[in-house]
Motif scaffolding. Structure first.
Motif, PDB file in Angstrom:
ATOM      1  N   LEU A  96      -0.890   6.501   1.428  1.00  0.00           N
ATOM      2  CA  LEU A  96       0.398   7.183   1.322  1.00  0.00           C
ATOM      3  C   LEU A  96       1.322   6.466   0.338  1.00  0.00           C
ATOM      4  CD1 LEU A  96       1.128   8.173   5.040  1.00  0.00           C
ATOM      5  CD2 LEU A  96       0.856   9.748   3.101  1.00  0.00           C
ATOM      6  N   ILE A  97       1.342   5.137   0.414  1.00  0.00           N
ATOM      7  CA  ILE A  97       2.201   4.356  -0.488  1.00  0.00           C
ATOM      8  C   ILE A  97       1.746   4.525  -1.931  1.00  0.00           C
ATOM      9  CG2 ILE A  97       2.885   2.023  -1.157  1.00  0.00           C
ATOM     10  CD1 ILE A  97       4.339   3.023   1.302  1.00  0.00           C
ATOM     11  N   LEU A  98       0.458   4.352  -2.183  1.00  0.00           N
ATOM     12  CA  LEU A  98      -0.053   4.404  -3.551  1.00  0.00           C
ATOM     13  C   LEU A  98       0.132   5.779  -4.175  1.00  0.00           C
ATOM     14  CD1 LEU A  98      -1.258   1.632  -2.771  1.00  0.00           C
ATOM     15  CD2 LEU A  98      -3.312   2.274  -4.020  1.00  0.00           C
ATOM     16  N   THR A  99      -0.172   6.841  -3.436  1.00  0.00           N
ATOM     17  CA  THR A  99      -0.070   8.193  -3.995  1.00  0.00           C
ATOM     18  C   THR A  99       1.374   8.657  -4.097  1.00  0.00           C
ATOM     19  OG1 THR A  99      -0.448   9.118  -1.766  1.00  0.00           O
ATOM     20  CG2 THR A  99      -2.355   8.891  -3.232  1.00  0.00           C
ATOM     21  N   CYS A 135       6.104  -2.329   2.944  1.00  0.00           N
ATOM     22  CA  CYS A 135       7.563  -2.413   3.091  1.00  0.00           C
ATOM     23  C   CYS A 135       8.274  -2.286   1.742  1.00  0.00           C
ATOM     24  CB  CYS A 135       7.943  -3.730   3.769  1.00  0.00           C
ATOM     25  SG  CYS A 135       7.450  -3.827   5.502  1.00  0.00           S
ATOM     26  N   VAL A 136       7.731  -2.897   0.691  1.00  0.00           N
ATOM     27  CA  VAL A 136       8.336  -2.799  -0.642  1.00  0.00           C
ATOM     28  C   VAL A 136       8.062  -1.427  -1.249  1.00  0.00           C
ATOM     29  CG1 VAL A 136       8.299  -3.713  -2.993  1.00  0.00           C
ATOM     30  CG2 VAL A 136       8.220  -5.283  -1.045  1.00  0.00           C
ATOM     31  N   GLY A 137       6.834  -0.968  -1.123  1.00  0.00           N
ATOM     32  CA  GLY A 137       6.442   0.286  -1.752  1.00  0.00           C
ATOM     33  C   GLY A 137       7.143   1.507  -1.215  1.00  0.00           C
ATOM     34  N   VAL A 138       7.541   1.475   0.055  1.00  0.00           N
ATOM     35  CA  VAL A 138       8.166   2.653   0.658  1.00  0.00           C
ATOM     36  C   VAL A 138       9.482   3.012  -0.038  1.00  0.00           C
ATOM     37  CG1 VAL A 138       9.528   1.427   2.413  1.00  0.00           C
ATOM     38  CG2 VAL A 138       8.640   3.726   2.908  1.00  0.00           C
TER      39      VAL A 138
END
Length: 561
Positions: free
Chosen positions: A301-304, A220-223
């Motif tokens: 997906l979030i990390l990349t 939720c934060v990373g998006v």
């Protein structure tokens, strides 16, 4: 010779044991999430992303599909044979005693060595967390001797490992370098598993709820920090691509990615402690696998999207790394993720440590290992002796091995077990459908599998014609090994095409078999060498002890007399 391939037939009488049946379907799901969402996401995910770029998502999908088909095969076996033993028990019912021993021996390797790696990872996160609190553990007390020596001799840039070697005190002529946190967590988990599955279940469920909650928070934060340009970085050829290092770069990460799934097999050893295992165990296995795969895809997906994939080189804590000052610069998230990593990896240790004693329990009950391994503790109703030996088997190698060797050595045993489970279902006769039990749908592979395989092979040929042009150049120092593996894989699949056409094999386990065989193409000759050496030791033990003391053989001799 007949004894080696004689199958064991399980009946309802085999279901009665001294173990407590306390696990429901959601307990199985939570154990599955504990085993799969752990060290793979909190440590090896970073290296996988660095090798494959954003396209490593495809490898998680491939592994998820392979495990999905395998889950159905496990579920089918579990509905037929609801007793402890995992793939070992299933191999005994389908392939015979020798193959059952081989797979049981492989599972012992999988759980022992897997937990050694997880213990090392737990130590890294724990000491890192203490440092954030201002508590510093000496480097020579938080790493292994071989890892520090290797770093010093090879001129590594890892200052912690170099410092561990140079600052370690000398005891009896040897540098005193011991990973104390890894040893202590192994002792604590062994004690918890020794006390009982009910206590372990409650502790595990609490850990999993907290872990999933924080992973959802990360997503939720990373998006909000995603840069879509990071999903199509510039590759070596100067063009933007979802797979900047090509598909070969993605496949180079197979050991690290598949390590995330090795705990999946541990669920099937809980059959005798599951309420209504014919129904609850298959459901729990499949639900946990689907949820875990979706979580891995979302995290990747979030990390990349958050950070350029090239920054993940050598990163052992990727989920906290993206919130570090040089990236997202969100200190409170970095702290929360560090705490969660310790929790996540602790739950993986718990599931693995529960799995191995029950493999020894099942093999001992069949006479292939000494009877002591199948004794049940009078108070706690757990395989107490086997649990203690498991703790020793994990704890001692922590003193003289390192993470890189363990990671390469572990995944191959799991994939091999999956191959045998899928192959075993193909050998089993169809069973009568009974209400309340799982039944794998039968789909005739006579025409579907040849079309799928030959169509996929043709599509890959037109996509990568240069790969097939060089396929037989096995002497290439970089890609020769992989080309040999792919050639063998293609030959095996042509044999499977023939068998599917002539024998009307079931499609689902056949697809699971071919997917798992493909994952084996990513293994190096070092993987196969140590795997073969482990098997050689196991065969010596079997022929010297197991074959002579086999309960199945004794029962047959008694019937003949």
């Amino acid at each position: 010779m007949n004894q080696l391939f004689r199958r064991k037939h399980y009946t309802e009488a085999d279901h009665s044991t001294g173990l407590n049946r306390v696990l429901g379907v959601w307990d199985i799901v939570f154990f599955g999430l504990a085993a799969i969402i752990g060290a793979g996401s909190f440590s090896s995910l970073g290296e996988a992303i660095f090798r494959g770029g954003p396209g490593v998502i495809s490898l998680y999908i491939i592994c998820g599909i392979a495990c999905g088909f395998t889950a159905l095969s496990y579920a089918e076996f579990a509905s037929r044979i609801p007793v402890a033993g995992s793939a070992y028990t299933y191999a005994y019912a389908s392939f015979g005693e020798l193959m059952a021993w081989i797979i049981g021996w492989a599972l012992i390797m999988e759980y022992s060595f897997g937990n050694i790696y997880v213990a090392f990872s737990w130590s890294d996160y724990f000491t890192g967390f203490l440092e954030r609190l201002g508590v510093f553990v000496p480097d020579y007390l938080s790493t292994s001797y071989p890892e520090a020596r290797k770093a010093f001799e090879n001129g590594s840039e890892n200052r912690n490992l170099i410092n561990a070697w140079t600052s370690a005190p000398i005891v009896a002529g040897w540098k005193f370098i011991v990973d104390i946190p890894a040893i202590l967590i192994n002792i604590a988990i062994t004690a918890l598993v020794y006390i009982g599955v009910k206590e372990s279940k409650n502790f595990n469920n609490m850990l999993v709820i907290l872990k999933i909650a924080v992973i959802i928070l990360i997503i939720c934060v990373g998006v909000f920090y995603i840069d879509s340009d990071n999903w199509t970085p510039v590759g070596k050829d100067g063009t933007t691509s979802f797979m900047p290092n090509g598909f070969s770069g993605v496949m180079a990460a197979v050991s690290g990615v598949f390590f995330a799934y090795i705990g999946f097999d541990a669920l099937s050893v809980l059959s005798e402690e599951t309420k209504n295992p014919q129904k609850n165990l298959p459901r729990g296995m499949i639900i946990s696998l689907v949820v875990s795969t979706l979580i891995y895809i979302a995290l990747t997906l979030i990390l990349t999207g958050f950070v350029d994939y090239r920054k993940f080189e050598g990163v052992g804590d990727p989920l906290s790394f993206i919130f570090a000052p040089e990236n997202g610069n969100i200190p409170w998230m970095e702290f929360v993720v560090s705490v969660t990593a310790i929790i996540a990896i602790t739950s993986v240790l718990l599931v693995f440590q529960m799995g191995q004693p029950r493999i020894w329990y099942a093999m001992s009950r069949d006479g292939l290992l000494p009877k002591k391994f199948s004794t049940i503790h009078e108070k706690y109703r757990t395989p107490g002796f086997a649990t203690i030996i498991t703790g020793i088997a994990v704890g001692l190698p922590i003193l003289f091995t390192d993470k890189s060797f363990i990671l390469d050595f572990t995944s191959i045993g799991t994939i091999f077990a999956f191959v045998l489970v899928n192959g075993g279902i193909l050998l089993m006769p169809r069973k009568e459908k009974l209400k309340g039990r799982f039944h794998m749908p039968y789909v005739n592979s006579r025409y579907i599998f040849p079309i799928l395989f030959l169509g996929s092979l043709s599509g890959f040929y037109y996509w990568q014609p240069e790969f097939f042009a060089d396929l037989l150049k096995w002497s290439d120092p970089v890609n020769g090994e992989f080309r040999i593996s792919v050639t063998i894989y293609i030959i095996i699949n042509f044999i499977l095409v023939y068998l599917s056409f002539t024998r009307n094999l079931s499609l689902i386990p056949l697809l699971g078999l071919t997917c798992c065989l493909y994952l084996l193409t990513g293994m190096t000759h070092n993987n196969w060498f140590w795997f073969g050496l482990w098997f050689a030791v196991g065969l010596i033990i079997y022929f010297m002890y197991g074959m002579k003391n086999s309960k199945l053989q004794r029962d047959l001799n008694g019937d003949l007399n």
